[in-house]
Design a protein around this motif. Structure first.
Motif, mmCIF file in Angstrom:
data_model
loop_
_atom_site.group_PDB
_atom_site.id
_atom_site.type_symbol
_atom_site.label_atom_id
_atom_site.label_comp_id
_atom_site.label_asym_id
_atom_site.label_seq_id
_atom_site.Cartn_x
_atom_site.Cartn_y
_atom_site.Cartn_z
ATOM 1 N N ILE A 1 0.861 -1.169 0.000
ATOM 2 C CA ILE A 1 0.000 0.000 0.000
ATOM 3 C C ILE A 1 0.903 1.225 0.000
ATOM 4 O O ILE A 1 1.845 1.310 0.783
ATOM 5 C CB ILE A 1 -0.936 0.012 1.217
ATOM 6 N N LYS A 2 0.588 2.160 -0.879
ATOM 7 C CA LYS A 2 1.354 3.397 -0.958
ATOM 8 C C LYS A 2 0.468 4.591 -0.637
ATOM 9 O O LYS A 2 -0.724 4.578 -0.912
ATOM 10 C CB LYS A 2 1.962 3.574 -2.345
ATOM 11 N N TYR A 3 1.084 5.602 -0.046
ATOM 12 C CA TYR A 3 0.401 6.854 0.262
ATOM 13 C C TYR A 3 1.375 7.976 -0.019
ATOM 14 O O TYR A 3 2.497 7.963 0.484
ATOM 15 C CB TYR A 3 -0.045 6.869 1.729
ATOM 16 N N ASN A 4 0.970 8.932 -0.845
ATOM 17 C CA ASN A 4 1.858 10.024 -1.264
ATOM 18 C C ASN A 4 3.181 9.488 -1.801
ATOM 19 O O ASN A 4 4.252 9.969 -1.470
ATOM 20 C CB ASN A 4 2.110 11.002 -0.121
ATOM 21 N N ASN A 5 3.083 8.437 -2.593
ATOM 22 C CA ASN A 5 4.237 7.826 -3.252
ATOM 23 C C ASN A 5 5.224 7.167 -2.286
ATOM 24 O O ASN A 5 6.359 6.926 -2.637
ATOM 25 C CB ASN A 5 4.958 8.826 -4.155
ATOM 26 N N LYS A 6 4.807 6.910 -1.041
ATOM 27 C CA LYS A 6 5.645 6.226 -0.064
ATOM 28 C C LYS A 6 4.995 4.895 0.296
ATOM 29 O O LYS A 6 3.786 4.817 0.489
ATOM 30 C CB LYS A 6 5.810 7.064 1.208
ATOM 31 N N THR A 7 5.805 3.850 0.386
ATOM 32 C CA THR A 7 5.300 2.536 0.744
ATOM 33 C C THR A 7 5.015 2.489 2.235
ATOM 34 O O THR A 7 5.884 2.755 3.055
ATOM 35 C CB THR A 7 6.306 1.444 0.371
ATOM 36 N N LEU A 8 3.767 2.148 2.591
ATOM 37 C CA LEU A 8 3.368 2.031 3.990
ATOM 38 C C LEU A 8 3.333 0.583 4.448
ATOM 39 O O LEU A 8 3.724 0.266 5.565
ATOM 40 C CB LEU A 8 1.991 2.655 4.210
ATOM 41 N N GLY A 59 -9.013 3.193 10.496
ATOM 42 C CA GLY A 59 -9.615 3.461 9.187
ATOM 43 C C GLY A 59 -10.544 2.345 8.768
ATOM 44 O O GLY A 59 -10.861 1.441 9.538
#
Length: 75
Positions: A1-8, A59
């Motif tokens: 899962i990515k958020y703002n192009n960062k892997t979470l 979430g």
């Protein structure tokens, strides 16, 4: 899962290994804060020595869990 192009979160082998001790030592009633990708939930539900799993999630769950699984509670 990515958020703002960062892997979470990932399902890479090291992620599985970090859950191995938890999986091996868990029993009875389980409390988990944060579902993540949920990979640890499914193998634990297959064990007879687990009474219940309660997941406290900030979430929305990425899964639609089968409502017939009465040992799993999502909060």
């Amino acid at each position: 899962i990515k958020y703002n192009n960062k892997t979470l979160m990932t399902n890479e082998p090291f992620e599985v290994l970090t859950n191995q001790i938890f999986f091996e030592k868990s029993k009875g009633d389980i409390l988990i804060f944060g579902l993540g990708l949920g990979w640890i939930i499914f193998p634990i539900l297959n064990r007879d020595d687990i009474k219940s799993i309660t997941v406290v999630e900030n979430g929305q769950s990425p899964y639609d869990f089968d409502s017939t699984e009465n040992r799993l509670n999502l909060l």
